[in-house]
Enzyme design. Structure first.
Site, PDB file in Angstrom:
ATOM      1  CG  PHE A 417      -1.476  -1.347   1.566  1.00 48.26           C
ATOM      2  CD1 PHE A 417      -2.119  -2.128   0.611  1.00 48.26           C
ATOM      3  CD2 PHE A 417      -1.280  -1.873   2.825  1.00 48.26           C
ATOM      4  CE1 PHE A 417      -2.566  -3.406   0.929  1.00 48.26           C
ATOM      5  CE2 PHE A 417      -1.720  -3.143   3.152  1.00 48.26           C
ATOM      6  CZ  PHE A 417      -2.359  -3.919   2.201  1.00 48.26           C
ATOM      7  CB  CYS A 418       2.235   3.512  -1.575  1.00 51.62           C
ATOM      8  SG  CYS A 418       1.710   3.070  -3.236  1.00 51.62           S
ATOM      9  CG  ASN A 419       2.988   2.956   5.134  1.00 53.01           C
ATOM     10  OD1 ASN A 419       4.115   2.965   5.618  1.00 53.01           O
ATOM     11  ND2 ASN A 419       1.959   3.539   5.717  1.00 53.01           N
TER      12      ASN A 419
END
Length: 823
Positions: A417-419
């Site tokens: 999740f782009c984290n």
């Protein structure tokens, strides 16, 4: 009904807007009719707009005249008024006084964060501190800081909580663990020279988009007033601290109260709030911050306001005019009611998932958060992040979960999740794990969901203000049926193999026996992903059936076109006349039949070279990288196919292929076996074999499922739905699963194991159109699933020990008997 009554007994005071103008059932019936057959659980990625909201926007835009605000006309004045009102609505949403804050519109939350990074007064004495749980967009600020000589480091923050799960607010209740300091221009400043006149920035999300954990707003004052204490006297704690909150996710249910907490920067995304408009965000800036840091000294003399100073060119004023209709929904329902509603669903789901156990007593689900399971907990957001385990403790891959969820009509998100920081933290991935994953070729969006026995990402379920108990219940039932229960067919002894194991090939003739099967049909697919044609007899080549998948279509950007992306390719029919040596192609989108001489170079106008990864992991643990040399065709032929598929493309023909290198599943290079074999454009193997009896068993299951759920006519499928080269008849269903070697006529084959099926088999033709359903893949998934793969049919190659016996006169003929040997 009993389950829902139990749910309402515990969560009835929070769920469904009991004191609101509409109940949740009324909201869904009137404003989200399009969700009738869909369970949407990716509100952290993008929430959904209301149908009434869009009707109001359409009415507004079709009855009002909005001109460019950089003018003096009446329509321009109308726009300026709307923009001014919109700025105030954004400030009101965060309880921010216009005396203290300004609202700058941007193209999104990422652009808002970039604006801070570009304009913050970094120096070699500055520090950029950020929590591990931050989106890539926040991490991008680190580059601006490091490039200006500032120090940067991540921190883990642990907040003590009370019995109700609420975070305590005192400085003594916060523990900060500092990660290594990053610096690029260390020669410019020594740690002892750091002074108190530098500007520092602390960035954290109001809600982690990986785990759903909410961070306390008390951190704002704690960092501003006690940075040296919580950082234990670190020289990097000195200076004036400013605080940035990434509220792109958390703002939907708990916007920061800026009348209480003096946050300097708040980044907002509107499609994360109420679904529309996309491509619009905002940066809320504290006025004192503007004067002291990011604004030019003389901006007041050049501009009327700070907003225009940072909004380049003409703002997206029509999108800005639309946000008031979204805020109208929020003001009607109230954010506190939405927060309680969403939290009740998240808590309910967490409790149910944690209660799941396998037959051996082992837990099924691992959740990634540290919050209380009490609905009064203020630290729990809308997100439930998880991974699933098998009874033996190994992990189900998150891509398997996503694939099966999609078949069940459930839309969710998987991955990191782009984290990356939160992903590594909650999954327990060390730096060496991350490096190893990169070396193995793992990148975002790929299918490498488990490497070296560890998940590389997670499954994320996230709720919105319009989510229902029924949405959560369907996901719970899906997990129970797909990952808790063991399909009974596995216990009945069906032998499923994702790939074959090495097996000696000498003396195969003596081990083969009659299978009771015969070859029922032969089908050739000259152009990859286009329709094929059936024959009674067909010659063989070193690459498989002669001319099979010898051509393919490429987009002008180099992308290989397949039915997965262009379903209309299945409407393109093909036929090869061996006597005339002509490939005939027809399409409902083109007039006339296209004919191409297969034994002539007259249509060819050059050569190209490209590389493709084999989609099948060999039994030596390697993926093959294949170098193709192809011939191209003249523009007239390319134009014909461009018209047929509805996009510019080119037809190419394989004239030479070579296994030039191989890559193992851990990233190392190796020598390839079968380097002398030629391969056309088949995905995994030269031949795909399907059994009529296996298809018949599948159809019985489809019929049973249809009657059980009382929906329409039975979903009968023809063997051709699976695009087989060879269809056999006779014997028992799935007997082919156990075959290691077989002989058809005079040709010997080795089984490579089961064929992993995808959504392509769900496409079907109706009245000249390509349509899609969830079947037969959903039914196959219920009993033909092995470690993330849904297997049906077997893949074949020529037997290596008998390749020399293959000559140009070898043919396969319908009716030939099939001999086989099993495990």
């Amino acid at each position: 009904m009993e389950d829902k009554e139990e749910f309402l007994k515990e969560f009835g005071d929070y769920y469904g807007y009991p004191n609101g103008p509409k109940t949740i059932n009324e909201i869904r019936a009137t404003e989200f009719k399009r969700l009738k057959d869909t369970v949407y659980l990716d509100h952290a990625g993008a929430t959904l707009y209301s149908e009434l909201q869009m009707e109001a926007i359409f009415k507004d835009l079709t009855t009002s005249v909005y001109g460019n605000p950089h003018s003096q006309s009446d329509s321009s004045s109308t726009t300026s008024d709307i923009v001014r009102e919109a700025r105030q609505q954004v400030l009101d949403y965060c309880n921010a006084s216009p005396k203290d804050y300004k609202c700058i519109f941007t193209s999104g939350a990422t652009a808002a964060l970039k604006l801070v990074g570009e304009n913050f007064p970094w120096s070699c004495k500055s520090t950029f501190m950020y929590t591990m749980e931050n989106h890539n967009s926040v991490l991008g600020i680190r580059e601006y800081a490091l490039n200006q000589g500032a120090a940067a480091f991540a921190v883990d923050i642990k907040e003590a909580v009370d019995q109700d799960g609420a975070s305590r607010s005192s400085v003594n209740s916060v523990k900060v663990s500092q990660h290594p300091v990053q610096r690029r221009n260390e020669a410019e400043v020594l740690e002892g020279e750091l002074t108190g006149d530098a500007y520092n920035l602390f960035a954290y999300p109001s809600e982690c988009n990986f785990s759903g954990v909410r961070f306390s707003l008390d951190l704002v004052n704690i960092v501003k007033q006690n940075a040296e204490k919580i950082l234990k006297g670190s020289p990097y704690s000195k200076g004036r601290w400013m605080v940035l909150i990434d509220a792109a996710k958390g703002c939907a249910t708990q916007p920061p109260d800026l009348s209480i907490y003096p946050v300097d920067f708040v980044a907002i995304s509107f499609y994360k709030l109420f679904g529309y408009p996309t491509g619009l965000g905002a940066l809320i800036i504290r006025n004192g911050t503007v004067a002291a840091s990011i604004a030019d000294i003389d901006f007041v003399r050049r501009r009327d306001g700070v907003e225009e100073h940072f909004e380049d060119g003409t703002i997206s004023f029509l999108s800005i005019a639309s946000i008031r209709h979204g805020f109208k929904i929020f003001n009607t329902l109230t954010t506190s009611a939405m927060c309680r509603h969403i939290m009740s669903l998240a808590m309910f789901l967490k409790k149910k998932l944690l209660a799941f156990r396998h037959e051996n007593g082992e837990s099924v689900c691992t959740l990634y958060d540290n919050t209380s399971l009490k609905v009064s907990s203020h630290d729990s957001g809308s997100i439930v992040s998880l991974n699933l385990k098998r009874p033996d403790g190994s992990w189900f891959g998150y891509r398997e979960v996503e694939k099966l969820a999609s078949l069940s009509g459930i839309q969710l998100r998987t991955g990191c999740f782009c984290n990356p920081g939160a992903c590594a933290k909650y999954l327990g991935l060390s730096h060496s794990d991350l490096l190893s994953n990169l070396e193995a070729g793992h990148v975002c969006w790929d299918d490498n969901d488990v490497i070296n026995g560890k998940p590389t990402g997670a499954v994320r379920v996230s709720f919105g203000y319009m989510s229902t108990y029924e949405d959560a219940k369907k996901f719970i039932d899906f997990i129970r049926s797909s990952f808790v229960s063991i399909p009974s067919e596995f216990k009945k002894g069906y032998l499923l193999r994702a790939k074959s194991n090495p097996y000696p090939t000498e003396g195969i003739e003596n081990r083969l026996s009659s299978s009771g099967c015969y070859l029922k049909s032969i089908t050739i697919y000259p152009i990859k992903s286009c329709a094929g044609f059936s024959v009674q007899s067909w010659p063989l080549s070193s690459a498989g059936l002669k001319y099979d998948r010898e051509w393919l279509l490429k987009s002008w950007t180099g992308e290989i076109l397949t039915q997965k992306k262009v379903p209309e390719m299945s409407l393109i029919s093909t036929f090869i006349d061996l006597n005339q040596q002509i490939l005939s192609v027809e399409s409902p989108c083109c007039e006339g039949k296209l004919q191409i001489k297969v034994d002539s170079d007259s249509y060819l106008c050059g050569k190209e070279e490209f590389y493709l990864h084999s989609q099948r992991l060999q039994h030596n643990g390697y993926f093959s990288i294949i170098r193709y040399e192809v011939r191209c065709y003249e523009n007239e032929i390319d134009q014909w196919f461009s018209n047929a598929v509805g996009q510019p493309c080119s037809l190419v023909r394989c004239c030479h292929s070579q296994y030039c290198s191989t890559l193992s599943n851990n990233g190392s290079m190796g020598m390839c076996r079968d380097v002398d074999s030629r391969v056309n454009f088949a995905n995994e193997a030269p031949f795909l074999l399907i059994s009529e009896e296996s298809v018949s068993d599948l159809n019985n299951r489809l019929c049973s499922n249809t009657q059980k759920h009382s929906v329409g006519a039975p979903a009968y499928v023809n063997p051709m739905r699976f695009r087989p080269n060879l269809v056999i008849s006779g014997g028992e269903p799935y007997a082919e699963d156990g075959w290691r070697n077989l002989k058809i006529g005079n040709t010997y084959f080795t089984s490579l194991g089961g064929c992993n099926r995808c959504q392509m088999i769900n496409f079907y033709h109706q009245t000249g159109q390509v349509k899609k359903t969830s079947e037969p893949l959903a039914t196959l998934a219920s009993y033909r699933r092995v470690k993330g793969k849904i297997l049906f049919g077997i893949l074949l190659r020529y037997d290596p020990g008998n390749r020399a016996g293959l000559d140009t006169n070898s043919w396969l003929t319908v009716g030939e008997e099939v001999h086989s040997n099993s495990e």
